[in-house]
Design a protein around this motif. Structure first.
Motif, PDB file in Angstrom:
ATOM      1  N   SER A 293       0.828  -1.209   0.000  1.00 43.68           N
ATOM      2  CA  SER A 293       0.000   0.000   0.000  1.00 43.68           C
ATOM      3  C   SER A 293       0.859   1.254   0.000  1.00 43.68           C
ATOM      4  O   SER A 293       0.562   2.226  -0.713  1.00 43.68           O
ATOM      5  N   VAL A 294       1.941   1.252   0.793  1.00 44.04           N
ATOM      6  CA  VAL A 294       2.840   2.409   0.829  1.00 44.04           C
ATOM      7  C   VAL A 294       3.492   2.619  -0.530  1.00 44.04           C
ATOM      8  O   VAL A 294       3.561   3.755  -1.035  1.00 44.04           O
ATOM      9  N   ALA A 295       3.956   1.541  -1.151  1.00 44.89           N
ATOM     10  CA  ALA A 295       4.611   1.649  -2.454  1.00 44.89           C
ATOM     11  C   ALA A 295       3.656   2.165  -3.521  1.00 44.89           C
ATOM     12  O   ALA A 295       4.014   3.031  -4.337  1.00 44.89           O
ATOM     13  N   HIS A 296       2.410   1.664  -3.534  1.00 48.39           N
ATOM     14  CA  HIS A 296       1.426   2.116  -4.525  1.00 48.39           C
ATOM     15  C   HIS A 296       0.965   3.544  -4.243  1.00 48.39           C
ATOM     16  O   HIS A 296       0.552   4.252  -5.174  1.00 48.39           O
ATOM     17  N   LEU A 297       1.004   3.963  -2.990  1.00 48.16           N
ATOM     18  CA  LEU A 297       0.657   5.348  -2.665  1.00 48.16           C
ATOM     19  C   LEU A 297       1.667   6.320  -3.271  1.00 48.16           C
ATOM     20  O   LEU A 297       1.290   7.390  -3.782  1.00 48.16           O
ATOM     21  N   VAL A 298       2.925   5.940  -3.251  1.00 49.27           N
ATOM     22  CA  VAL A 298       3.985   6.849  -3.684  1.00 49.27           C
ATOM     23  C   VAL A 298       4.271   6.731  -5.174  1.00 49.27           C
ATOM     24  O   VAL A 298       4.463   7.738  -5.856  1.00 49.27           O
ATOM     25  N   TYR A 299       4.292   5.503  -5.701  1.00 48.96           N
ATOM     26  CA  TYR A 299       4.694   5.285  -7.095  1.00 48.96           C
ATOM     27  C   TYR A 299       3.557   4.674  -7.909  1.00 48.96           C
ATOM     28  O   TYR A 299       2.695   3.962  -7.376  1.00 48.96           O
ATOM     29  N   ASN A 300       3.604   4.944  -9.214  1.00 52.82           N
ATOM     30  CA  ASN A 300       2.519   4.517 -10.093  1.00 52.82           C
ATOM     31  C   ASN A 300       2.489   3.005 -10.270  1.00 52.82           C
ATOM     32  O   ASN A 300       1.436   2.380 -10.158  1.00 52.82           O
ATOM     33  N   ALA A 301       3.637   2.407 -10.564  1.00 52.59           N
ATOM     34  CA  ALA A 301       3.699   0.963 -10.808  1.00 52.59           C
ATOM     35  C   ALA A 301       4.924   0.394 -10.108  1.00 52.59           C
ATOM     36  O   ALA A 301       5.912   0.035 -10.762  1.00 52.59           O
ATOM     37  N   PRO A 302       4.887   0.288  -8.783  1.00 54.61           N
ATOM     38  CA  PRO A 302       6.058  -0.206  -8.050  1.00 54.61           C
ATOM     39  C   PRO A 302       6.347  -1.663  -8.363  1.00 54.61           C
ATOM     40  O   PRO A 302       5.431  -2.482  -8.500  1.00 54.61           O
ATOM     41  N   SER A 303       7.610  -1.979  -8.480  1.00 51.91           N
ATOM     42  CA  SER A 303       8.006  -3.354  -8.766  1.00 51.91           C
ATOM     43  C   SER A 303       7.972  -4.185  -7.486  1.00 51.91           C
ATOM     44  O   SER A 303       7.927  -3.661  -6.371  1.00 51.91           O
ATOM     45  N   ASP A 304       8.007  -5.502  -7.680  1.00 45.61           N
ATOM     46  CA  ASP A 304       8.051  -6.399  -6.519  1.00 45.61           C
ATOM     47  C   ASP A 304       9.335  -6.171  -5.715  1.00 45.61           C
ATOM     48  O   ASP A 304       9.336  -6.310  -4.485  1.00 45.61           O
ATOM     49  N   ASP A 305      10.418  -5.828  -6.425  1.00 46.38           N
ATOM     50  CA  ASP A 305      11.682  -5.544  -5.733  1.00 46.38           C
ATOM     51  C   ASP A 305      11.522  -4.382  -4.760  1.00 46.38           C
ATOM     52  O   ASP A 305      11.993  -4.435  -3.618  1.00 46.38           O
ATOM     53  N   LEU A 306      10.857  -3.327  -5.212  1.00 47.06           N
ATOM     54  CA  LEU A 306      10.665  -2.141  -4.368  1.00 47.06           C
ATOM     55  C   LEU A 306       9.845  -2.489  -3.133  1.00 47.06           C
ATOM     56  O   LEU A 306      10.186  -2.088  -2.005  1.00 47.06           O
ATOM     57  N   ILE A 307       8.775  -3.239  -3.312  1.00 46.32           N
ATOM     58  CA  ILE A 307       7.936  -3.630  -2.172  1.00 46.32           C
ATOM     59  C   ILE A 307       8.727  -4.494  -1.202  1.00 46.32           C
ATOM     60  O   ILE A 307       8.649  -4.331   0.023  1.00 46.32           O
ATOM     61  N   GLY A 308       9.526  -5.416  -1.737  1.00 49.27           N
ATOM     62  CA  GLY A 308      10.347  -6.274  -0.880  1.00 49.27           C
ATOM     63  C   GLY A 308      11.379  -5.469  -0.092  1.00 49.27           C
ATOM     64  O   GLY A 308      11.631  -5.754   1.091  1.00 49.27           O
ATOM     65  N   ILE A 309      11.965  -4.448  -0.727  1.00 49.59           N
ATOM     66  CA  ILE A 309      12.944  -3.606  -0.034  1.00 49.59           C
ATOM     67  C   ILE A 309      12.283  -2.860   1.126  1.00 49.59           C
ATOM     68  O   ILE A 309      12.846  -2.767   2.226  1.00 49.59           O
ATOM     69  N   LEU A 310      11.102  -2.314   0.891  1.00 50.93           N
ATOM     70  CA  LEU A 310      10.404  -1.566   1.944  1.00 50.93           C
ATOM     71  C   LEU A 310      10.102  -2.457   3.146  1.00 50.93           C
ATOM     72  O   LEU A 310      10.274  -2.035   4.302  1.00 50.93           O
TER      73      LEU A 310
END
Length: 392
Positions: A293-310
């Motif tokens: 939810s945080v990743a989609h709030l900030v970025y349009n199409a967050p990758s799985d890598d980005l979500i995993g990093i968070l």
């Protein structure tokens, strides 16, 4: 008299005093929170307008600029505050001249090491120069925190305006103008406020021993470098890593704003811990429980890598808050003057001996582990100093 002799009433009076003293910095921290939320709004605007590769290149360069600003400003900022409070303005002028020299060297290193053409990113090199010249330390020394709140909010308003323009045009030049716009507006306002007539009443400040200035610079450099250092050294070239770092830097900016207020007011005890730890505990919980939810709030199409990093780095904000707490405790202790410098050198040099990791989540776990080790080292140093003082 009945109120004073009643134990329950005396306890209530102590709690009321505690709450009143805790509410004093509330409006300032609220102003800084508004400014940081403005920064988050900017991130959302550009996060939904540009591709991950464009944002990754931009944020990677911003991380290098962040290191340059830290070298220019973070180490000398608290020192300049204490020098101004002690009326040592001649020494302060020499420190400002040194800041300009460091800023010029930093700009030279950035322009010679990056592969992007200068015409692509030239607005960003204005940021270290503006940081070197900014006289916000004069305003902080006078504890005129309302002015600092105005500067923070005004800078973000201009940044948001440029971000809206960038999101509508999707121009790379507009993207690279957002951060410089904030810096230049903040420089202009801080200069105007710094030369206002000082208040008739200023907070009492305990004169500082010149012997602690060396340690103060070392600790504040450590606090400034940590949010950028490992990301640049361990994750450079990975777009998802730097997209995640911008979310973590929102936390770092909020902690820095709160810590500067606590430093200027020489706040100690439970109130210091509440202001530092409570907001970051909430953010860490959100990152751990709702990273998607945080990743989609900030970025349009967050990758799985980005979500995993968070999610892997969810504990990073609370660790940074604890680290800042330890630095506030140790940085003006003459016996600890070498600790900040040694920790900074160790963090920088040890990164080059670490194995190269392919998985982004593994890199984030390593960054968190290194910060946890740093926190434990500072805790151990604090305990050792306390024991040494007791035995003495």
């Amino acid at each position: 008299m009945i109120w004073l002799t009643n134990p329950f009433c005396r306890a209530m009076d102590r709690w009321l005093s505690f709450i009143r003293s805790g509410l004093y910095p509330l409006w300032l921290i609220a102003a800084n929170m508004i400014a940081r939320l403005g920064g988050m709004l900017i991130l959302v605007l550009i996060g939904h307008a540009y591709s991950e590769s464009n944002l990754g290149s931009y944020f990677g360069l911003l991380a290098m600029i962040g290191l340059a600003v830290t070298a220019t400003q973070a180490g000398s900022g608290p020192l300049l505050v204490r020098l101004a409070q002690d009326r040592h303005f001649r020494t302060a002028a020499l420190v400002v001249a040194l800041r300009m020299l460091i800023a010029a060297i930093s700009v030279l290193l950035i322009t010679t090491t990056t592969s992007l053409p200068m015409g692509h990113y030239w607005p960003l090199v204005l940021i270290p120069l503006a940081a070197a010249l900014a006289p916000d330390w004069i305003i902080t020394a006078q504890t005129r925190f309302s002015r600092l709140g105005v500067i923070a909010v005004a800078g973000q308003v201009f940044g948001i305006a440029v971000a809206v323009w960038a999101s509508l045009t999707q121009s790379l030049w507009a993207l690279y103008m957002i951060a410089p716009a904030i810096s230049l507006v903040s420089l202009a306002l801080s200069t105007a406020f710094a030369f206002e007539p000082p208040p008739t009443r200023t907070a009492e400040v305990v004169p500082t021993d010149k012997g602690i200035h060396f340690g103060l610079v070392g600790f504040t450099l450590l606090a400034g470098f940590v949010p950028n250092l490992d990301f640049v050294l361990l994750g450079f070239g990975n777009d998802a890593m730097f997209l995640a770092q911008r979310i973590f830097l929102f936390c770092a900016g909020l902690i820095a704003a709160i810590a500067s207020t606590l430093f200027a007011k020489q706040q100690t005890g439970k109130l210091r811990d509440i202001w530092l730890l409570a907001p970051m505990a909430i953010i860490s919980g959100l990152l751990f429980l709702f990273p998607t939810s945080v990743a989609h709030l900030v970025y349009n199409a967050p990758s799985d890598d980005l979500i995993g990093i968070l999610q892997a780095g969810a504990i990073w904000p609370i660790l940074l808050a604890v680290l800042t707490r330890q630095i506030l405790i140790l940085q003006e202790n003459p016996a600890a003057r070498w600790i900040g410098w040694l920790c900074l050198v160790t963090m920088a040099t040890s990164a080059f001996g670490l194995p190269s990791l392919a998985a982004t989540t593994d890199i984030m776990v390593l960054i968190v582990f290194r910060m946890a080790c740093l926190v434990l080292i500072l805790f151990a140093c604090q305990k050792a100093l306390i024991k040494q003082q007791v035995l003495a």
